[in-house]
Design a protein around this motif. Structure first.
Motif, PDB file in Angstrom:
ATOM      1  N   GLN A  39     106.721 -17.395  98.667  1.00  0.00           N
ATOM      2  CA  GLN A  39     108.177 -17.812  98.006  1.00  0.00           C
ATOM      3  C   GLN A  39     108.452 -19.009  97.903  1.00  0.00           C
ATOM      4  O   GLN A  39     108.879 -19.712  98.820  1.00  0.00           O
ATOM      5  N   LYS A  43     111.197 -19.082  92.282  1.00  0.00           N
ATOM      6  CA  LYS A  43     110.023 -18.886  92.270  1.00  0.00           C
ATOM      7  C   LYS A  43     110.324 -17.070  92.854  1.00  0.00           C
ATOM      8  O   LYS A  43     110.917 -16.768  93.927  1.00  0.00           O
ATOM      9  N   GLU A  44     109.214 -16.395  92.268  1.00  0.00           N
ATOM     10  CA  GLU A  44     109.255 -14.931  92.418  1.00  0.00           C
ATOM     11  C   GLU A  44     108.574 -14.782  93.745  1.00  0.00           C
ATOM     12  O   GLU A  44     107.459 -15.318  94.290  1.00  0.00           O
ATOM     13  N   GLU A  46     104.771 -13.624  95.892  1.00  0.00           N
ATOM     14  CA  GLU A  46     103.632 -13.815  95.219  1.00  0.00           C
ATOM     15  C   GLU A  46     102.749 -13.202  95.992  1.00  0.00           C
ATOM     16  O   GLU A  46     103.318 -14.055  97.552  1.00  0.00           O
TER      17      GLU A  46
END
Length: 123
Positions: A39, A43-44, A46
């Protein structure tokens, strides 16, 4: 009970390498699919890579394919992420995760998580 602890993060220059480790203090490590997620700020989280129970099967996100290698040692209750040719865009907190879905690539596919380790790649 699965308890995951990551280590090995740090600061590295672009093009360099790091090896992350994730250790499990439980007794059922070999029963779980293991994965790495990351992460970046803002941001998300991933998916990065996944490895099967035996270690024979691996799967990678396109963004890391050819540069990162996931492996595991069931005798040591550990999973590793060898990261080569690092890029600034690899900067993130890296998490290891344990789950039971063979093809899991989403956060919801994994039940247990470590606390994360910071990887920073300077340009």
């Amino acid at each position: 009970q699965v308890q995951l602890v990551e280590s090995g993060g740090g600061l590295v220059q672009a093009g360099g390498s790091l090896r992350l480790s994730c250790a499990d203090s439980g007794r059922t490590f070999s029963s779980y699919i293991m994965a790495w997620f990351r992460q970046a700020p803002g941001k998300e989280r991933e998916f990065v890579a996944r490895i099967s129970w035996s270690g024979a099967g691996t799967y990678y996100a396109d963004s890391v394919k050819g540069r990162f290698t996931i492996s595991r040692d069931n005798a040591k209750n550990a999973v590793y992420l060898q990261m080569n040719s690092l890029k600034p865009e690899d900067t993130a907190v890296y998490y290891c995760a344990a789950g039971t879905r063979p093809l899991g690539v989403g956060q919801n596919d994994y039940e247990y998580w470590g606390q994360g380790t910071q990887v920073t790649v300077s340009s």
